[in-house]
Scaffold this active site. Structure first.
Site, PDB file in Angstrom:
ATOM      1  N   THR A  45      26.564 -10.523   7.582  1.00  0.00           N
ATOM      2  CA  THR A  45      27.061 -10.270   8.935  1.00  0.00           C
ATOM      3  C   THR A  45      27.920 -11.399   9.484  1.00  0.00           C
ATOM      4  OG1 THR A  45      24.988 -11.164   9.801  1.00  0.00           O
ATOM      5  CG2 THR A  45      25.107  -8.786   9.508  1.00  0.00           C
ATOM      6  N   HIS A  50      22.324 -19.188   8.135  1.00  0.00           N
ATOM      7  CA  HIS A  50      21.899 -20.272   9.025  1.00  0.00           C
ATOM      8  C   HIS A  50      20.503 -20.746   8.635  1.00  0.00           C
ATOM      9  CE1 HIS A  50      19.359 -17.371  11.119  1.00  0.00           C
ATOM     10  NE2 HIS A  50      20.411 -16.606  11.338  1.00  0.00           N
ATOM     11  N   HIS A  53      17.558 -18.692   7.476  1.00  0.00           N
ATOM     12  CA  HIS A  53      17.510 -18.117   6.125  1.00  0.00           C
ATOM     13  C   HIS A  53      16.937 -19.083   5.098  1.00  0.00           C
ATOM     14  CE1 HIS A  53      20.880 -15.692   7.954  1.00  0.00           C
ATOM     15  NE2 HIS A  53      20.167 -14.728   7.422  1.00  0.00           N
ATOM     16  N   LYS A  87      15.712  -6.119  16.373  1.00  0.00           N
ATOM     17  CA  LYS A  87      16.957  -6.103  17.156  1.00  0.00           C
ATOM     18  C   LYS A  87      16.911  -4.984  18.184  1.00  0.00           C
ATOM     19  CE  LYS A  87      19.607  -8.002  13.302  1.00  0.00           C
ATOM     20  NZ  LYS A  87      18.473  -8.085  12.378  1.00  0.00           N
ATOM     21  N   ARG A  91      24.134  -3.135  15.199  1.00  0.00           N
ATOM     22  CA  ARG A  91      24.962  -4.225  14.687  1.00  0.00           C
ATOM     23  C   ARG A  91      26.441  -3.891  14.840  1.00  0.00           C
ATOM     24  NH1 ARG A  91      23.400  -5.711   8.783  1.00  0.00           N
ATOM     25  NH2 ARG A  91      21.829  -6.935   9.857  1.00  0.00           N
ATOM     26  N   GLN A 177      17.230   0.080   1.547  1.00  0.00           N
ATOM     27  CA  GLN A 177      16.605  -1.157   1.075  1.00  0.00           C
ATOM     28  C   GLN A 177      15.576  -0.840  -0.011  1.00  0.00           C
ATOM     29  OE1 GLN A 177      15.304  -4.045   3.992  1.00  0.00           O
ATOM     30  NE2 GLN A 177      13.820  -4.938   2.597  1.00  0.00           N
ATOM     31  N   ASP A 198       8.521  -9.890   8.721  1.00  0.00           N
ATOM     32  CA  ASP A 198       9.033  -8.715   9.422  1.00  0.00           C
ATOM     33  C   ASP A 198       9.590  -7.671   8.467  1.00  0.00           C
ATOM     34  OD1 ASP A 198      11.157 -10.388   8.685  1.00  0.00           O
ATOM     35  OD2 ASP A 198      12.430  -9.681  10.331  1.00  0.00           O
ATOM     36  N   LYS A 233      12.811 -19.972  17.774  1.00  0.00           N
ATOM     37  CA  LYS A 233      13.104 -19.344  16.495  1.00  0.00           C
ATOM     38  C   LYS A 233      13.861 -20.317  15.600  1.00  0.00           C
ATOM     39  CE  LYS A 233      14.953 -15.008  14.649  1.00  0.00           C
ATOM     40  NZ  LYS A 233      15.662 -13.744  15.003  1.00  0.00           N
ATOM     41  N   LYS A 236      18.082 -21.606  15.361  1.00  0.00           N
ATOM     42  CA  LYS A 236      18.797 -21.491  16.629  1.00  0.00           C
ATOM     43  C   LYS A 236      18.554 -22.735  17.473  1.00  0.00           C
ATOM     44  CE  LYS A 236      19.998 -17.080  16.046  1.00  0.00           C
ATOM     45  NZ  LYS A 236      21.385 -16.591  16.006  1.00  0.00           N
ATOM     46  N   THR A 237      19.572 -23.154  18.193  1.00  0.00           N
ATOM     47  CA  THR A 237      19.428 -24.217  19.179  1.00  0.00           C
ATOM     48  C   THR A 237      20.132 -23.774  20.444  1.00  0.00           C
ATOM     49  OG1 THR A 237      21.501 -25.366  18.664  1.00  0.00           O
ATOM     50  CG2 THR A 237      19.566 -25.940  17.324  1.00  0.00           C
TER      51      THR A 237
END
Length: 414
Positions: A45, A50, A53, A87, A91, A177, A198, A233, A236-237
């Site tokens: 995506t 990041h 992952h 989500k 997307r 999947q 998840d 999470k 992320k920042t």
């Protein structure tokens, strides 16, 4: 089960990677008998993965380092649909060209962690999903999925409970999947799918589909949902995603991300995101008060070395020490270019901090100024209407902008 025969599961267990497994004892037996093949899927995506992952990437790396074959599966096909897990909205649609470009870019990150010449595989599910005939797929796979059960999965149930729309396109994601697992088993003898907690439902779907279609003996293994001790999470920042591509986030900024870990996270992160021996990690975990900063430096340096190389990690550490301990201007801090004419005309200080990416808006800059949080060339900014001109340039020809004590960017005329 706490005693393992295989190095693979023994390592994962000791370092805290295992959350759930469909049959830990039998999987351990197979991994002890000889090499197994396992995969984790990553949708394309963005042009980079990041830090969120990293847990999955480290699992694949551990798999290979303990003698097995990892498959990093790129979702060239599933990216066109979008995984609804966790989500609230669909997307954004990407073109085939955008997805292909993202996969090419992401491969550079995998090459830092996996040895493709040594047997690791980078696969793309577009190879088979793009060729599927829809009606034929429905006839083959559809009878093994009931709407009743699909509606119970969190990826669907949570979206509906929040009264957010779930498109029929996204509803197909779990089927495709599951089909990926069956296809990878056919092509590469893959018997294990791993992923975050998840993804448990999606992974089990694939495991069951393989058994029903082909009698395949497949396994599922998930990692814990990983958040920081503050509840944030991973990956992320406040400034955005912690990208793994050096063009999007410099090695210095990446080093700083790990250096800023909370005290309560250091031992866990050392186990998950470095390859230091466990006895060394145990020693570092005993450090308290100011001494724990040394453990954080080790975490930052080791994590950065895995992604960007040892030299870049040591440079980042040296830059941090120069900046924070010696109070000097480190010329290899993150640098943002500013038009010379713009600086000559007078660049508003609030706009300068937005341009540098240290704050999201001029209103946030003004709030930081009122709280004494912004500095120019190590001097606190007190006037929100102040402007930066060429007179603010240091002897090195830059202007140093600081947010708090840990975030610094150099403005350089272009």
């Amino acid at each position: 089960m706490t005693t393992f025969r295989s190095d693979f599961l023994r390592t994962l267990h000791a370092r805290g990677y295992i959350h759930q497994c469909s049959d830990l004892e039998r999987l351990d037996a197979k991994a002890a008998e000889g090499p197994i093949t396992a995969y984790i899927g990553f949708d394309a995506t963005a042009s980079s993965l990041h830090a969120g992952h990293l847990l999955s990437i480290m699992m694949l790396r551990t798999l290979q380092r303990t003698g097995h074959k990892p498959i990093a599966l790129m979702g060239g096909g599933t990216t066109k649909i979008g995984d609804p897990s966790g989500k609230d909205e669909a997307r954004r649609m990407l073109t085939d060209a955008q997805i292909d470009a993202n996969i090419t870019s992401i491969r550079k990150v995998f090459a830092r962690f996996l040895d493709f010449e040594g047997g690791a595989i980078l696969a793309n599910n577009a190879e088979w999903l793009d060729e599927l005939k829809y009606i034929a797929l429905l006839r083959e796979v559809g009878p093994h999925f009931t709407i009743n059960r699909m509606l119970t999965f969190d990826s669907v149930k949570l979206r509906l409970e929040r009264e957010q729309p779930l498109t029929f396109l996204e509803f197909n994601y779990m089927i495709l999947q599951a089909y990926d697992f069956v296809e990878l088993n056919k092509r590469y003898g893959c018997i294990l799918q791993m992923g975050g907690s998840d993804q448990w439902g999606n992974i089990v779907n694939g495991m069951e589909l393989g058994r029903r279609l082909n009698g395949s003996d497949l396994f599922a293994l998930t990692t814990p949902l990983l958040t920081t001790s503050s509840g944030a999470k991973m990956g992320k920042t406040a400034g955005g995603a912690v990208w793994l591509d050096a063009e999007l986030l410099s090695p210095y900024e990446y080093w700083q991300y790990w250096r800023n870990a909370g005290d309560a996270d250091v031992e866990r992160f050392l186990k998950l995101f470095t390859e230091l021996p466990l006895d060394e990690i145990a020693r570092l975990a005993t450090l308290k008060d100011q001494e724990i900063n040394f453990a954080k430096e080790v975490l930052a340096t080791e994590a950065t070395a895995l992604l960007h190389g040892r030299a870049a990690a040591e440079d980042a550490k040296a830059t941090a020490r120069t900046t924070f301990e010696e109070g000097a201007l480190a010329v290899n801090l993150p640098t943002v270019k500013v038009e010379t004419a713009q600086l000559a005309a007078g660049l508003g200080v609030a706009n300068a901090f937005v341009l540098a990416g240290l704050v999201a808006s001029t209103s946030e800059a003004r709030r930081q100024i009122k709280g004494g949080g912004l500095k120019v060339n190590d001097a606190a900014v007190t006037d929100e209407k102040a402007t930066l001109t060429p007179a603010a340039l240091t002897a090195e020809g830059v202007i140093k902008l600081s947010l708090g004590k840990k975030k610094h960017v150099l403005l350089k005329p272009a």
